[in-house]
Design a protein around this motif. Structure first.
Motif, PDB file in Angstrom:
ATOM      1  N   GLU A  85       0.559  -0.845   0.159  1.00 32.94           N
ATOM      2  CA  GLU A  85       0.052  -0.254   0.297  1.00 32.94           C
ATOM      3  C   GLU A  85       1.442   1.357  -0.017  1.00 32.94           C
ATOM      4  O   GLU A  85       0.766   2.256  -0.698  1.00 32.94           O
ATOM      5  N   VAL A  86       2.179   1.049   0.911  1.00 31.59           N
ATOM      6  CA  VAL A  86       2.395   2.195   0.683  1.00 31.59           C
ATOM      7  C   VAL A  86       3.242   2.755  -0.556  1.00 31.59           C
ATOM      8  O   VAL A  86       3.145   3.663  -1.224  1.00 31.59           O
ATOM      9  N   GLU A  87       4.240   1.342  -1.143  1.00 25.54           N
ATOM     10  CA  GLU A  87       4.805   1.404  -2.898  1.00 25.54           C
ATOM     11  C   GLU A  87       4.042   2.201  -3.808  1.00 25.54           C
ATOM     12  O   GLU A  87       3.939   2.707  -4.518  1.00 25.54           O
ATOM     13  N   ALA A  88       1.892   1.435  -3.860  1.00 22.03           N
ATOM     14  CA  ALA A  88       1.299   2.129  -4.303  1.00 22.03           C
ATOM     15  C   ALA A  88       1.330   4.017  -4.292  1.00 22.03           C
ATOM     16  O   ALA A  88       0.910   4.407  -5.084  1.00 22.03           O
ATOM     17  N   HIS A  89       1.495   4.490  -2.989  1.00 28.70           N
ATOM     18  CA  HIS A  89       0.701   5.662  -3.106  1.00 28.70           C
ATOM     19  C   HIS A  89       2.357   6.188  -3.660  1.00 28.70           C
ATOM     20  O   HIS A  89       2.598   7.325  -3.665  1.00 28.70           O
ATOM     21  N   GLN A  90       3.755   5.611  -3.434  1.00 27.75           N
ATOM     22  CA  GLN A  90       4.946   6.456  -3.268  1.00 27.75           C
ATOM     23  C   GLN A  90       5.738   5.805  -3.844  1.00 27.75           C
ATOM     24  O   GLN A  90       6.183   5.133  -2.634  1.00 27.75           O
ATOM     25  N   TYR A  91       6.291   5.169  -5.153  1.00 29.78           N
ATOM     26  CA  TYR A  91       6.856   4.001  -4.879  1.00 29.78           C
ATOM     27  C   TYR A  91       8.701   4.805  -4.537  1.00 29.78           C
ATOM     28  O   TYR A  91       8.781   5.316  -4.649  1.00 29.78           O
ATOM     29  N   GLY A  92       9.009   3.773  -3.933  1.00 29.99           N
ATOM     30  CA  GLY A  92      10.495   3.216  -2.861  1.00 29.99           C
ATOM     31  C   GLY A  92      10.338   4.195  -2.007  1.00 29.99           C
ATOM     32  O   GLY A  92      11.349   3.887  -1.505  1.00 29.99           O
ATOM     33  N   LEU A  93       8.962   4.585  -1.698  1.00 24.49           N
ATOM     34  CA  LEU A  93       8.940   5.022  -0.493  1.00 24.49           C
ATOM     35  C   LEU A  93       9.539   3.851   1.107  1.00 24.49           C
ATOM     36  O   LEU A  93      10.384   4.373   2.044  1.00 24.49           O
ATOM     37  N   SER A  94       9.048   2.815   1.033  1.00 25.04           N
ATOM     38  CA  SER A  94       9.561   1.675   1.836  1.00 25.04           C
ATOM     39  C   SER A  94      10.805   1.361   2.018  1.00 25.04           C
ATOM     40  O   SER A  94      11.384   1.348   3.251  1.00 25.04           O
ATOM     41  N   ASP A  95      11.544   1.949   0.804  1.00 26.96           N
ATOM     42  CA  ASP A  95      13.557   0.852   1.317  1.00 26.96           C
ATOM     43  C   ASP A  95      14.215   2.500   1.057  1.00 26.96           C
ATOM     44  O   ASP A  95      15.107   3.260   1.561  1.00 26.96           O
ATOM     45  N   ALA A  96      13.482   4.302   1.373  1.00 28.26           N
ATOM     46  CA  ALA A  96      13.918   4.984   1.850  1.00 28.26           C
ATOM     47  C   ALA A  96      14.597   4.923   3.348  1.00 28.26           C
ATOM     48  O   ALA A  96      13.754   4.200   4.010  1.00 28.26           O
ATOM     49  N   CYS A  97      15.254   6.615   4.078  1.00 29.42           N
ATOM     50  CA  CYS A  97      15.563   6.288   5.008  1.00 29.42           C
ATOM     51  C   CYS A  97      14.283   7.728   5.566  1.00 29.42           C
ATOM     52  O   CYS A  97      14.555   8.593   4.536  1.00 29.42           O
ATOM     53  N   GLY A  98      14.398   8.058   6.812  1.00 28.16           N
ATOM     54  CA  GLY A  98      14.209   9.673   7.185  1.00 28.16           C
ATOM     55  C   GLY A  98      13.936   9.340   8.679  1.00 28.16           C
ATOM     56  O   GLY A  98      14.331   8.717   8.827  1.00 28.16           O
ATOM     57  N   CYS A  99      13.090   9.897   8.762  1.00 31.93           N
ATOM     58  CA  CYS A  99      11.898   9.796  10.155  1.00 31.93           C
ATOM     59  C   CYS A  99      10.446   8.920   9.863  1.00 31.93           C
ATOM     60  O   CYS A  99       9.687   9.786   9.022  1.00 31.93           O
ATOM     61  N   TYR A 100      10.431   8.369  11.395  1.00 32.55           N
ATOM     62  CA  TYR A 100       8.603   8.636  11.256  1.00 32.55           C
ATOM     63  C   TYR A 100       7.869   8.956  12.122  1.00 32.55           C
ATOM     64  O   TYR A 100       8.581   9.188  13.595  1.00 32.55           O
ATOM     65  N   VAL A 101       6.411   8.525  12.541  1.00 32.08           N
ATOM     66  CA  VAL A 101       5.424   9.459  13.096  1.00 32.08           C
ATOM     67  C   VAL A 101       4.229   8.540  13.401  1.00 32.08           C
ATOM     68  O   VAL A 101       3.884   8.346  12.317  1.00 32.08           O
ATOM     69  N   PHE A 102       4.582   7.451  14.751  1.00 39.66           N
ATOM     70  CA  PHE A 102       3.359   7.219  14.945  1.00 39.66           C
ATOM     71  C   PHE A 102       2.141   7.559  15.208  1.00 39.66           C
ATOM     72  O   PHE A 102       2.925   8.597  16.576  1.00 39.66           O
ATOM     73  N   GLY A 103       0.933   7.561  15.320  1.00 38.43           N
ATOM     74  CA  GLY A 103      -0.018   9.004  16.000  1.00 38.43           C
ATOM     75  C   GLY A 103      -1.361   8.058  16.175  1.00 38.43           C
ATOM     76  O   GLY A 103      -1.604   6.761  15.075  1.00 38.43           O
ATOM     77  N   ILE A 104      -1.783   8.384  16.485  1.00 38.52           N
ATOM     78  CA  ILE A 104      -3.502   7.990  16.792  1.00 38.52           C
ATOM     79  C   ILE A 104      -4.737   8.786  16.678  1.00 38.52           C
ATOM     80  O   ILE A 104      -4.761  10.179  17.163  1.00 38.52           O
ATOM     81  N   ARG A 105      -5.054   8.643  15.575  1.00 40.23           N
ATOM     82  CA  ARG A 105      -6.287   9.963  15.414  1.00 40.23           C
ATOM     83  C   ARG A 105      -7.746   9.148  15.567  1.00 40.23           C
ATOM     84  O   ARG A 105      -7.962   7.944  15.621  1.00 40.23           O
ATOM     85  N   VAL A 106      -8.432   9.995  16.248  1.00 38.05           N
ATOM     86  CA  VAL A 106      -9.821  10.131  17.347  1.00 38.05           C
ATOM     87  C   VAL A 106     -10.962  10.894  16.990  1.00 38.05           C
ATOM     88  O   VAL A 106      -9.520  11.953  17.045  1.00 38.05           O
ATOM     89  N   GLY A 107     -11.337  10.663  16.764  1.00 36.70           N
ATOM     90  CA  GLY A 107     -12.522  11.982  16.238  1.00 36.70           C
ATOM     91  C   GLY A 107     -11.723  12.817  15.055  1.00 36.70           C
ATOM     92  O   GLY A 107     -11.256  12.404  13.883  1.00 36.70           O
ATOM     93  N   GLY A 108     -11.574  14.360  14.667  1.00 39.29           N
ATOM     94  CA  GLY A 108     -11.084  14.813  14.217  1.00 39.29           C
ATOM     95  C   GLY A 108      -9.461  15.097  14.110  1.00 39.29           C
ATOM     96  O   GLY A 108      -8.946  15.499  13.537  1.00 39.29           O
ATOM     97  N   GLY A 109      -8.882  14.446  15.113  1.00 45.63           N
ATOM     98  CA  GLY A 109      -7.112  14.710  15.106  1.00 45.63           C
ATOM     99  C   GLY A 109      -6.521  13.922  15.636  1.00 45.63           C
ATOM    100  O   GLY A 109      -7.263  12.855  15.919  1.00 45.63           O
ATOM    101  N   THR A 110      -5.330  14.217  14.980  1.00 47.49           N
ATOM    102  CA  THR A 110      -4.431  13.520  15.579  1.00 47.49           C
ATOM    103  C   THR A 110      -3.544  13.097  16.351  1.00 47.49           C
ATOM    104  O   THR A 110      -3.101  14.410  16.304  1.00 47.49           O
ATOM    105  N   LYS A 111      -2.844  12.871  17.475  1.00 43.76           N
ATOM    106  CA  LYS A 111      -2.578  12.704  18.212  1.00 43.76           C
ATOM    107  C   LYS A 111      -0.603  11.784  18.222  1.00 43.76           C
ATOM    108  O   LYS A 111      -1.194  10.847  17.842  1.00 43.76           O
TER     109      LYS A 111
END
Length: 177
Positions: free
Chosen positions: A32-58
């Motif tokens: 799914e990630v690759e379908a959105h942006q080819y090569g992203l899964s093999d890239a490096c960088g930073c990532y953020v895990f968040g949880i969306r509840v209602g209209g906001g994500t934390k």
């Protein structure tokens, strides 16, 4: 160096638990990630895990994929345990992953992980952690957060309750924080 932001990619769950422990589920997620942006899964960088509840994500966890790709770093057993603890703390919500992918300056292609480290990836992780802590005091990250949790800079970091001094208000406007 330049970073491009992608996400939030929804992590599958069952009864409130993130369920990417199965290799087929992980493969489907990365497809799914690759379908959105080819090569992203093999890239490096930073990532953020968040949880969306209602209209906001934390934000709940900030990590870096510096020596390994996002694919090898973001969904390890250790990370899944962290994500599940955040889901348990929230009790509900949609778990999401966001990726800040590092790109080469010249060709605007994704950078690959390196054992030599990317100093900017490390810096970006610390910067993201500081912003995430402002949004969520219960951020799961422990490393590099002690100082950020204890430091008080009125108008900027961990502002105490009550009104700000005139100087702090002026500095807030001047610096844009």
């Amino acid at each position: 160096m330049r970073y491009y932001l992608y996400g939030g990619f929804e992590l599958p769950r069952d009864h409130g638990r993130v369920i990417l422990g199965d290799p087929d589920q992980r493969r489907d997620f990365w497809e799914e990630v690759e379908a959105h942006q080819y090569g992203l899964s093999d890239a490096c960088g930073c990532y953020v895990f968040g949880i969306r509840v209602g209209g906001g994500t934390k934000p709940w966890y900030v990590g870096k994929a510096e020596r390994q790709s996002f694919k090898r770093e973001c969904i390890t057993t250790d990370k899944l345990t962290k994500y599940e603890s955040a889901m348990a703390a929230m009790g509900k919500g949609t778990p999401l992953l966001y990726f800040y992918a590092r790109a080469t300056k010249e060709k605007h292609q994704f950078s690959f992980p390196s054992t030599a480290k990317h100093r900017d990836v490390n810096y970006l992780e610390k910067l993201l952690i500081s912003h995430a802590l402002q949004r969520n005091k219960n951020l799961i990250n422990k490393m590099d957060t002690k100082l950020l949790r204890e430091m008080v800079v009125p108008g900027m970091i961990n502002t105490p309750k009550g009104s700000l001094s005139i100087a702090a208000k002026e500095m807030r406007t001047l610096m844009g924080y």
